[in-house]
Write a protein that holds these residues in place. Structure first.
Motif, PDB file in Angstrom:
ATOM      1  N   ASN A 485       0.813  -1.214   0.000  1.00 34.58           N
ATOM      2  CA  ASN A 485       0.000   0.000   0.000  1.00 34.58           C
ATOM      3  C   ASN A 485       0.850   1.269   0.000  1.00 34.58           C
ATOM      4  OD1 ASN A 485      -2.346  -1.490  -0.048  1.00 34.58           O
ATOM      5  ND2 ASN A 485      -2.696  -1.379   2.161  1.00 34.58           N
ATOM      6  N   ILE A 486       2.029   1.201   0.626  1.00 31.46           N
ATOM      7  CA  ILE A 486       2.922   2.379   0.599  1.00 31.46           C
ATOM      8  C   ILE A 486       3.286   2.715  -0.839  1.00 31.46           C
ATOM      9  CG2 ILE A 486       5.246   3.190   1.160  1.00 31.46           C
ATOM     10  CD1 ILE A 486       4.999   1.648   3.790  1.00 31.46           C
ATOM     11  N   GLN A 487       3.624   1.695  -1.623  1.00 34.74           N
ATOM     12  CA  GLN A 487       3.975   1.937  -3.029  1.00 34.74           C
ATOM     13  C   GLN A 487       2.790   2.523  -3.795  1.00 34.74           C
ATOM     14  OE1 GLN A 487       6.082  -1.686  -4.718  1.00 34.74           O
ATOM     15  NE2 GLN A 487       5.442  -2.431  -2.701  1.00 34.74           N
ATOM     16  N   ALA A 488       1.628   1.895  -3.604  1.00 39.13           N
ATOM     17  CA  ALA A 488       0.448   2.324  -4.356  1.00 39.13           C
ATOM     18  C   ALA A 488       0.071   3.763  -4.011  1.00 39.13           C
ATOM     19  CB  ALA A 488      -0.716   1.380  -4.054  1.00 39.13           C
ATOM     20  N   ARG A 489       0.091   4.086  -2.722  1.00 37.67           N
ATOM     21  CA  ARG A 489      -0.294   5.450  -2.322  1.00 37.67           C
ATOM     22  C   ARG A 489       0.771   6.464  -2.704  1.00 37.67           C
ATOM     23  NH1 ARG A 489      -2.684   2.644   2.714  1.00 37.67           N
ATOM     24  NH2 ARG A 489      -4.904   2.635   2.192  1.00 37.67           N
ATOM     25  N   SER A 490       2.019   6.058  -2.700  1.00 39.09           N
ATOM     26  CA  SER A 490       3.082   6.976  -3.134  1.00 39.09           C
ATOM     27  C   SER A 490       2.884   7.345  -4.591  1.00 39.09           C
ATOM     28  CB  SER A 490       4.450   6.320  -2.943  1.00 39.09           C
ATOM     29  OG  SER A 490       4.699   6.070  -1.580  1.00 39.09           O
ATOM     30  N   ASN A 521     -10.758  -0.922 -12.996  1.00 39.82           N
ATOM     31  CA  ASN A 521     -11.941  -1.382 -13.723  1.00 39.82           C
ATOM     32  C   ASN A 521     -13.063  -1.760 -12.762  1.00 39.82           C
ATOM     33  OD1 ASN A 521     -11.809  -4.374 -13.101  1.00 39.82           O
ATOM     34  ND2 ASN A 521      -9.812  -4.112 -14.091  1.00 39.82           N
ATOM     35  N   VAL A 522     -14.239  -2.034 -13.315  1.00 41.57           N
ATOM     36  CA  VAL A 522     -15.414  -2.263 -12.485  1.00 41.57           C
ATOM     37  C   VAL A 522     -15.278  -3.523 -11.635  1.00 41.57           C
ATOM     38  CG1 VAL A 522     -16.733  -3.585 -14.210  1.00 41.57           C
ATOM     39  CG2 VAL A 522     -17.940  -2.252 -12.485  1.00 41.57           C
ATOM     40  N   ASP A 523     -14.593  -4.547 -12.137  1.00 45.36           N
ATOM     41  CA  ASP A 523     -14.484  -5.801 -11.390  1.00 45.36           C
ATOM     42  C   ASP A 523     -13.586  -5.642 -10.174  1.00 45.36           C
ATOM     43  OD1 ASP A 523     -16.115  -7.184 -13.263  1.00 45.36           O
ATOM     44  OD2 ASP A 523     -14.408  -7.313 -14.610  1.00 45.36           O
ATOM     45  N   GLU A 524     -12.483  -4.922 -10.318  1.00 45.03           N
ATOM     46  CA  GLU A 524     -11.606  -4.678  -9.181  1.00 45.03           C
ATOM     47  C   GLU A 524     -12.296  -3.796  -8.146  1.00 45.03           C
ATOM     48  OE1 GLU A 524      -7.390  -5.020 -11.673  1.00 45.03           O
ATOM     49  OE2 GLU A 524      -8.234  -3.059 -11.170  1.00 45.03           O
ATOM     50  N   CYS A 525     -13.089  -2.842  -8.595  1.00 46.71           N
ATOM     51  CA  CYS A 525     -13.854  -2.012  -7.661  1.00 46.71           C
ATOM     52  C   CYS A 525     -14.865  -2.853  -6.898  1.00 46.71           C
ATOM     53  CB  CYS A 525     -14.569  -0.890  -8.409  1.00 46.71           C
ATOM     54  SG  CYS A 525     -13.467   0.319  -9.169  1.00 46.71           S
ATOM     55  N   LEU A 526     -15.539  -3.742  -7.608  1.00 47.14           N
ATOM     56  CA  LEU A 526     -16.544  -4.604  -7.003  1.00 47.14           C
ATOM     57  C   LEU A 526     -15.921  -5.503  -5.943  1.00 47.14           C
ATOM     58  CD1 LEU A 526     -19.536  -5.644  -7.252  1.00 47.14           C
ATOM     59  CD2 LEU A 526     -18.650  -7.323  -8.876  1.00 47.14           C
ATOM     60  N   ARG A 527     -14.796  -6.081  -6.242  1.00 51.94           N
ATOM     61  CA  ARG A 527     -14.090  -6.988  -5.327  1.00 51.94           C
ATOM     62  C   ARG A 527     -13.324  -6.218  -4.247  1.00 51.94           C
ATOM     63  NH1 ARG A 527     -10.352  -8.767  -2.812  1.00 51.94           N
ATOM     64  NH2 ARG A 527      -9.436 -10.869  -2.864  1.00 51.94           N
ATOM     65  N   THR A 531      -6.029  -0.405  -3.664  1.00 51.23           N
ATOM     66  CA  THR A 531      -5.641   0.303  -2.447  1.00 51.23           C
ATOM     67  C   THR A 531      -6.411   1.617  -2.369  1.00 51.23           C
ATOM     68  OG1 THR A 531      -3.424  -0.645  -2.528  1.00 51.23           O
ATOM     69  CG2 THR A 531      -3.725   1.321  -1.176  1.00 51.23           C
ATOM     70  N   LYS A 532      -7.024   1.850  -1.235  1.00 53.82           N
ATOM     71  CA  LYS A 532      -7.728   3.113  -1.033  1.00 53.82           C
ATOM     72  C   LYS A 532      -6.720   4.261  -1.096  1.00 53.82           C
ATOM     73  CE  LYS A 532     -11.583   4.566   1.924  1.00 53.82           C
ATOM     74  NZ  LYS A 532     -12.257   4.280   3.205  1.00 53.82           N
ATOM     75  N   PHE A 647     -15.397 -10.499   0.528  1.00 57.93           N
ATOM     76  CA  PHE A 647     -14.536  -9.394   0.108  1.00 57.93           C
ATOM     77  C   PHE A 647     -15.360  -8.180  -0.310  1.00 57.93           C
ATOM     78  CE2 PHE A 647     -11.308 -12.778  -0.398  1.00 57.93           C
ATOM     79  CZ  PHE A 647     -10.312 -12.202   0.383  1.00 57.93           C
ATOM     80  N   TYR A 648     -16.515  -8.418  -0.932  1.00 61.61           N
ATOM     81  CA  TYR A 648     -17.388  -7.310  -1.285  1.00 61.61           C
ATOM     82  C   TYR A 648     -17.803  -6.544  -0.031  1.00 61.61           C
ATOM     83  CZ  TYR A 648     -21.712  -4.864  -2.429  1.00 61.61           C
ATOM     84  OH  TYR A 648     -22.697  -3.910  -2.546  1.00 61.61           O
ATOM     85  N   GLN A 649     -18.140  -7.297   1.021  1.00 60.84           N
ATOM     86  CA  GLN A 649     -18.609  -6.686   2.261  1.00 60.84           C
ATOM     87  C   GLN A 649     -17.517  -5.879   2.947  1.00 60.84           C
ATOM     88  OE1 GLN A 649     -19.894  -9.575   5.196  1.00 60.84           O
ATOM     89  NE2 GLN A 649     -19.254  -8.216   6.851  1.00 60.84           N
ATOM     90  N   ILE A 650     -16.337  -6.439   3.107  1.00 54.20           N
ATOM     91  CA  ILE A 650     -15.301  -5.753   3.887  1.00 54.20           C
ATOM     92  C   ILE A 650     -14.667  -4.602   3.113  1.00 54.20           C
ATOM     93  CG2 ILE A 650     -14.800  -7.828   5.230  1.00 54.20           C
ATOM     94  CD1 ILE A 650     -12.243  -8.178   3.580  1.00 54.20           C
ATOM     95  N   ASN A 651     -14.812  -4.614   1.777  1.00 56.49           N
ATOM     96  CA  ASN A 651     -14.196  -3.563   0.957  1.00 56.49           C
ATOM     97  C   ASN A 651     -15.188  -2.529   0.448  1.00 56.49           C
ATOM     98  OD1 ASN A 651     -11.416  -4.409   0.951  1.00 56.49           O
ATOM     99  ND2 ASN A 651     -12.014  -6.119  -0.368  1.00 56.49           N
ATOM    100  N   ARG A 652     -16.456  -2.655   0.844  1.00 59.50           N
ATOM    101  CA  ARG A 652     -17.474  -1.762   0.308  1.00 59.50           C
ATOM    102  C   ARG A 652     -17.149  -0.295   0.595  1.00 59.50           C
ATOM    103  NH1 ARG A 652     -20.884  -0.633  -3.655  1.00 59.50           N
ATOM    104  NH2 ARG A 652     -22.469   0.807  -2.976  1.00 59.50           N
ATOM    105  N   HIS A 653     -16.493  -0.012   1.712  1.00 61.78           N
ATOM    106  CA  HIS A 653     -16.174   1.365   2.082  1.00 61.78           C
ATOM    107  C   HIS A 653     -15.308   2.056   1.034  1.00 61.78           C
ATOM    108  CE1 HIS A 653     -11.933   0.534   3.273  1.00 61.78           C
ATOM    109  NE2 HIS A 653     -12.421  -0.682   3.464  1.00 61.78           N
ATOM    110  N   LYS A 654     -14.559   1.270   0.245  1.00 68.65           N
ATOM    111  CA  LYS A 654     -13.690   1.874  -0.770  1.00 68.65           C
ATOM    112  C   LYS A 654     -14.503   2.588  -1.849  1.00 68.65           C
ATOM    113  CE  LYS A 654      -9.946  -1.484  -0.138  1.00 68.65           C
ATOM    114  NZ  LYS A 654      -9.101  -2.518  -0.775  1.00 68.65           N
TER     115      LYS A 654
END
Length: 714
Positions: A485-490, A521-527, A531-532, A647-654
């Motif tokens: 996540n450090i790499q992605a957010r950087s 893409n939509v599938d990665e967003c759904l799943r 990284t937020k 995974f949909y449930q725990i990542n919905r906040h994204k």
């Protein structure tokens, strides 16, 4: 013959751009008149723009709309043609989405929308009241200035039809076409021969097929002439209105504008023979229904839509039917988001776009869509599109000459950057990014972010003495994710830094900053496989509602159509985030990390959103689709369904902070408006349904054992 020349149009309106919207409306009317049309139909809410959203709760929008209508009424150059124009109205302190039918500077009637669109992207009942009183008519008190011009205080408002000297016409609006008991059914049985439909219908992949099928069925069964008008372009939101104004006669298309275009005004004109409508309505069974339907109140209009063919210098003939024009889904992806990006760029006054180019297929698709946009712009320039030429002169500021090729335009307005790391990034992805940039002409930079990564990780070590490690180096799963996540957010921080500074680096005249484009893409967003606040966080995202499956089809199509063989390398590459170190026996893979394929994700998404299925309902449906001899077992299907919903449930906040994305897919998880779901789910959400799934699996396995035992006895 009873020949009538009619016009409908697609207008690139912009919410609250009253001056620009009025100019485009008038231009369409002038073009319709010049083509000999006696009726012009425009899009839904064309005066203020369809997508004003909560601005429709402001009285000023209604006052400004009346100002625009007054300008149309008092413009003598617009007389001599019947005009159907859309605006919001206040009536008895209720807000209505309405049509104004006018002729020679006078309002004939006002027609409010009966049934409002109120699902998915639409929230019309938040702003408007549905008329919802078929055939009811009352009087509308005009604003004082309009009263003085009109010469009376009131005009009819309601579900009316208009009787001219030679025919009968009536209006329905957008959603009313899609309702089971559409107004045109009873209107047609009441003798209406010409139907108008003013729409604010956005693009969604494969949606045009449904529109055409509905209008063909309506006019083939009921008979009649149907004029469909639609908005065109990005009017300030994540929707793209895809135009495609059409004219139908008895089920046949006789006129169709482009579905995707950089034109601001497109007018479709056709000459139709009303005698064909009358002949089509010969069936005695229709007559039996016609005499039994409730009667509409008619507005008598001393005006003829048809012209005596003998009085014309050039004899007219009916416009010949033509086949419907559809685009492949791959073409829709190439054209729709590209047109949306161009409208967004020119109207935001930004200097161009910036994309973190990873060497993977998602950022490749985003870059290819920007290149497609440049192709459309150059094509419009060559066709002499004055508005496009004006916009390009302002945006492409590095040279005084207008770019002549898509690559030249790309180099001026499109910036790409590969942000690699020594141990995580491969030579293959770096080369693919560079080669794609070279092909499309973008201004490309290549940087390593190791210093940023190391500096950030050292902060924790200095504060606590703890040294996090990647999983392949013996670290925990928690540390492994934290380091990724450090790499992605950087990369997100660097992307915005570069977007603000690169124009200054290149000494762009007038300076300016770039819009950062996202590539999730939509599938990665759904799943929730992102990284937020990483590179998925951007200003806008042209592929955020497009499935990975469709993106691959698009890239395969573009490799041939755009003569870009480099795209084949992206299709062959294994999807990877490249956030973990590459070793001799390990390379990170998206589908392995997600524990499900993109094809499966696409199906999960459709069943969840389009078919409205929860965990247990989805499991039962997939038993039919994926189960059976030689296929997946009930326990395997159950595992996949439970894994997806977990995974949909725990990542919905994204999704609550997801980048505004071009809407293209019916199972988009966009939380901003399209997909309204909780983002904090109770544990019981999955345990209750999962328990039912487990019970069903157990029962199915027990039944299979009994069947196997019975076979053994035989």
């Amino acid at each position: 013959m009873a020949l009538v020349t009619l016009a409908t149009c697609a207008l690139n309106q912009w919410s609250l751009d009253f001056e620009g919207n009025l100019r485009r409306i008038k231009e369409s009317i002038v073009k319709a008149k010049a083509a000999g049309a006696t009726l012009r139909v425009g899009p839904e809410l064309e005066i203020p723009g369809y997508g004003c959203l909560d601005h429709f709760l402001e009285n000023e929008v209604y006052e400004n709309s009346w100002d625009s209508l007054y300008s149309i009424l008092t413009d003598a150059s617009l007389h001599g043609i019947m005009i159907d124009v859309g605006l919001p109205l206040l009536h008895r302190n209720c807000r209505y989405n309405a049509r104004a039918i006018i002729l020679n500077g006078k309002i004939l009637c006002l027609r409010p929308k009966l049934y409002l669109a109120n699902d998915g992207n639409f929230r019309e009942m938040r702003f408007f009241t549905p008329w919802n009183r078929p055939r009811h008519v009352e009087q509308y008190y005009l604003p004082p200035r309009i009263q003085r011009h009109q010469g009376c205080r009131q005009v009819p408002i309601g579900d009316v039809v208009l009787s001219t000297i030679d025919t009968c016409l009536a209006a329905e609006t957008c959603e009313e076409l899609f309702t089971p008991n559409s107004p045109h059914i009873n209107m047609g049985l009441n003798g209406v021969e010409i139907f108008t439909n003013s729409s604010g219908s956005h693009h969604s992949l494969r949606k045009l097929d449904e529109r055409i099928a509905l209008i063909q069925e309506a006019t083939r069964k009921n008979g009649g002439v149907y004029l469909y008008s639609n908005q065109l372009g990005c009017d300030g939101d994540r929707l793209y209105y895809d135009g495609c104004a059409m004219i139908f006669v008895n089920g046949d298309i006789v006129g169709q504008s482009s579905q995707f275009s950089l034109n601001e005004v497109e007018v479709v004109v056709a000459t139709v023979d009303l005698e064909k409508v009358r002949a089509h309505r010969f069936a005695p069974s229709r007559g039996l229904q016609a005499v039994a339907v409730p009667e509409y109140q008619r507005i008598e209009v001393d005006y003829s839509l048809s012209q005596d063919n003998l009085d014309l210098d050039t004899p007219q003939s009916p416009t010949a039917p033509r086949p419907a024009r559809y685009h492949l889904p791959e073409e829709e992806i190439a054209l729709g988001p590209a047109c949306w990006l161009w409208d967004y760029l020119r109207r935001s006054k930004a200097a161009g776009f910036f994309v973190p180019l990873s060497g993977g297929i998602d950022s490749c698709a985003t870059a290819t869509i920007v290149y497609s946009m440049c192709r459309l712009v150059i094509s419009a320039i060559k066709e002499g599109n004055e508005q496009v030429i004006k916009d390009v002169k302002r945006i492409a500021a590095y040279t005084s000459e207008i770019p002549e090729t898509p690559e030249e335009l790309c180099n001026q307005i499109f910036y790409t950057c590969y942000m690699g790391m020594e141990k995580q990034s491969s030579k293959e992805t770096r080369d693919r990014a560079k080669n794609l940039s070279d092909r499309i002409g973008s201004y490309h930079t290549d940087v390593n972010i190791d210093d940023v990564f190391n500096s950030t990780t050292n902060i924790l070590t200095q504060a606590t003495g703890f040294q996090p490690k990647f999983k392949v180096h013996g670290g925990s799963q928690t540390s492994n994710l934290a380091l990724q996540n450090i790499q992605a957010r950087s990369r997100m921080v660097i992307a915005y830094y570069f977007a603000q500074e690169l124009c200054e680096v290149r000494k762009r005249p007038g300076g300016g900053s770039l819009l950062v484009l996202g590539s999730s893409n939509v599938d990665e967003c759904l799943r929730g496989y992102l990284t937020k606040y990483d590179c998925s966080s951007a200003d806008i995202n042209p592929i955020g509602s497009i499935s990975k499956v469709d993106l691959k089809r698009f890239i395969g199509w573009a490799s041939t159509e755009f003569e870009m063989p480099i795209l084949g390398e992206f299709l062959d590459a294994t999807p990877t985030a490249e956030l973990e170190p590459i070793t001799a026996d390990y390379v990170q893979s998206d589908e392995v990390d997600m524990q499900m394929s993109y094809q499966e994700l696409s199906r999960f998404g459709t069943l969840r959103k389009v078919d409205h299925l929860g965990p247990y309902g989805m499991f039962l449906r997939l038993l039919e689709e994926w189960g059976g001899v030689g296929k997946l077992s009930p326990r395997e299907i159950a595992h996949k369904v439970k894994l997806f919903f977990h995974f949909y449930q725990i990542n919905r906040h994204k999704q609550t902070v997801a980048t505004p994305a071009y809407h293209a897919e019916s199972y988009s998880p966009d939380d901003h408006r399209f997909d309204l779901r909780p983002f904090l789910y109770p544990p019981g959400f999955e345990s209750w349904s999962f328990k039912k799934i487990d019970e069903r699996v157990e029962a199915l396995e027990q039944r299979q054992k009994r069947q196997d035992a019975a076979k053994g006895l035989k």
